[in-house]
Scaffold this active site. Sequence first.
Site, PDB file in Angstrom:
ATOM      1  N   ASN A 146      28.840 -14.989  85.658  1.00  0.00           N
ATOM      2  CA  ASN A 146      27.607 -15.030  86.390  1.00  0.00           C
ATOM      3  C   ASN A 146      27.531 -16.326  87.170  1.00  0.00           C
ATOM      4  O   ASN A 146      26.373 -16.627  87.399  1.00  0.00           O
ATOM      5  CB  ASN A 146      26.493 -14.434  85.682  1.00  0.00           C
ATOM      6  CG  ASN A 146      26.231 -15.357  84.520  1.00  0.00           C
ATOM      7  OD1 ASN A 146      26.801 -16.390  84.305  1.00  0.00           O
ATOM      8  ND2 ASN A 146      25.233 -14.881  83.713  1.00  0.00           N
TER       9      ASN A 146
ATOM     10  N   ARG B  92      19.121 -24.757  80.827  1.00  0.00           N
ATOM     11  CA  ARG B  92      18.655 -24.472  79.703  1.00  0.00           C
ATOM     12  C   ARG B  92      17.321 -25.181  79.583  1.00  0.00           C
ATOM     13  O   ARG B  92      17.146 -26.353  80.020  1.00  0.00           O
ATOM     14  CB  ARG B  92      19.284 -24.770  78.417  1.00  0.00           C
ATOM     15  CG  ARG B  92      20.678 -23.827  78.115  1.00  0.00           C
ATOM     16  CD  ARG B  92      19.940 -22.367  78.049  1.00  0.00           C
ATOM     17  NE  ARG B  92      21.325 -21.561  77.783  1.00  0.00           N
ATOM     18  CZ  ARG B  92      21.829 -20.875  78.694  1.00  0.00           C
ATOM     19  NH1 ARG B  92      21.391 -20.825  79.669  1.00  0.00           N
ATOM     20  NH2 ARG B  92      22.780 -19.938  78.405  1.00  0.00           N
TER      21      ARG B  92
ATOM     22  N   GLN C  65      12.713 -17.785  74.200  1.00  0.00           N
ATOM     23  CA  GLN C  65      12.814 -16.537  75.264  1.00  0.00           C
ATOM     24  C   GLN C  65      12.928 -15.367  74.413  1.00  0.00           C
ATOM     25  O   GLN C  65      13.653 -15.316  73.573  1.00  0.00           O
ATOM     26  CB  GLN C  65      14.183 -16.579  76.093  1.00  0.00           C
ATOM     27  CG  GLN C  65      14.134 -17.877  77.169  1.00  0.00           C
ATOM     28  CD  GLN C  65      15.389 -17.881  78.034  1.00  0.00           C
ATOM     29  OE1 GLN C  65      15.329 -18.621  79.049  1.00  0.00           O
ATOM     30  NE2 GLN C  65      16.270 -17.177  77.737  1.00  0.00           N
TER      31      GLN C  65
ATOM     32  N   HIS D 235      14.277 -15.260  82.928  1.00  0.00           N
ATOM     33  CA  HIS D 235      15.558 -15.580  82.875  1.00  0.00           C
ATOM     34  C   HIS D 235      16.682 -14.659  83.383  1.00  0.00           C
ATOM     35  O   HIS D 235      17.187 -13.715  82.805  1.00  0.00           O
ATOM     36  CB  HIS D 235      16.109 -16.161  81.599  1.00  0.00           C
ATOM     37  CG  HIS D 235      17.525 -16.626  81.538  1.00  0.00           C
ATOM     38  ND1 HIS D 235      18.022 -17.131  80.348  1.00  0.00           N
ATOM     39  CD2 HIS D 235      18.348 -16.856  82.443  1.00  0.00           C
ATOM     40  CE1 HIS D 235      18.993 -17.944  80.681  1.00  0.00           C
ATOM     41  NE2 HIS D 235      19.234 -17.751  81.913  1.00  0.00           N
TER      42      HIS D 235
END
Length: 386
Positions: free
Chosen positions: A147, A285, A314, A333
């Site tokens: 990705n 991050r 998260q 995210h």
Amino acid sequence: MAKILCVLYDDPVDGYPASYARDGLPVLDRYPGGQSLPTPEAIDFTPGHLLGSVSGELGLRRFLEERGHTLVVTSDKDGDGSAFDRELADADVVISQPFWPAYLTAERIARAPQLKLAITAGIGSDHVDLDAAIAHGVTVAEVTYCNSISVAEHVVMMILSLVRDYLPAHQWVLDGGWNIADSVRRSYDLEGMHVGTVAAGRIGLAVLRRLKPFDVHLHYTDRHRLPAEVEQELGLTFHPTAADMAPHCDVVTINAPLHPETENLFDDELIATMKRGAYLINTARARIADRDAVVRALESGQLAGYAGDVWFPQPAPADHPWRTMPHHGMTPHISGSSLSAQARYAAGTREILEAWLAGKPIRDEYLIVHDKALAGTGARSYSTRS
């Protein structure tokens, strides 16, 4: 037989999709640079479908159960008595995504004596305590490059959104207004600005390549300097450190992994050296940027905008200050979890499982920790506390 514990994000609030906006995905031959896409023996899913949520199961159930293995899928990963903690005790494999990470702390690894493999369905394995994985002989693997371009596209979108102040202008439309002066008072052109990336690996370099046509001045810092021909092709200025680069840039994008050297890198001190009114984009991050320093910089005007899709923890709690700070463009995210990316990281997860279950080597580029040491991509990208 193995027990595979898979932690995925929840299904859409209106249920798992019965149909999709598009009928399929473009067919890619390989990644930029020549690395081949995931090559599992087969897949049991339709590319372009929602695979990263609980009902999608990364397309793994048929593959595993036909071979006698057990697959447990849950989104319940945090808090005392979570399904993740209950199931972890006798799990052989844990699969998690950076977007909904199952935090494999040293304490959790110690309570999982059968754990042998931790797979990141995506890229970025900092939710695993790598030192503990090394100590306990747990192999850590991720689907490298799956990705990277998805995230690079998201970065460019966020840069343009901040600089052009897109989101407030769109809100005026939703509110029924036509407030042109309000919509342009913080809107600038990207052309001519100095844009720098912290790290120029797969994602950072892809961002630089996509920004080149915007006629900007490009900068980068990385522990591994790019070849001279790449620097010349893109007109790059190299800086030894982020501290050296930051004062020169109107826009800084963070594309580095989280490890002890990068944690809290963008703190009050470093942000103060940036140009007043610079923009900071972080899809890497959250803990690379000091949470409260970012808020202070936006409130004071030192930063003109902050955007990203990475938070800590998260999912972010409802009272996380990044939800309400001024001039932000935060999203959940999602940058690396487009339907296109999901097809690749689901296929790569299966490829890793096929190799591990058959006792065959996992691709070197997928490895983060192996044989009680950083390995493969991990050896080039991470550092440990020891």
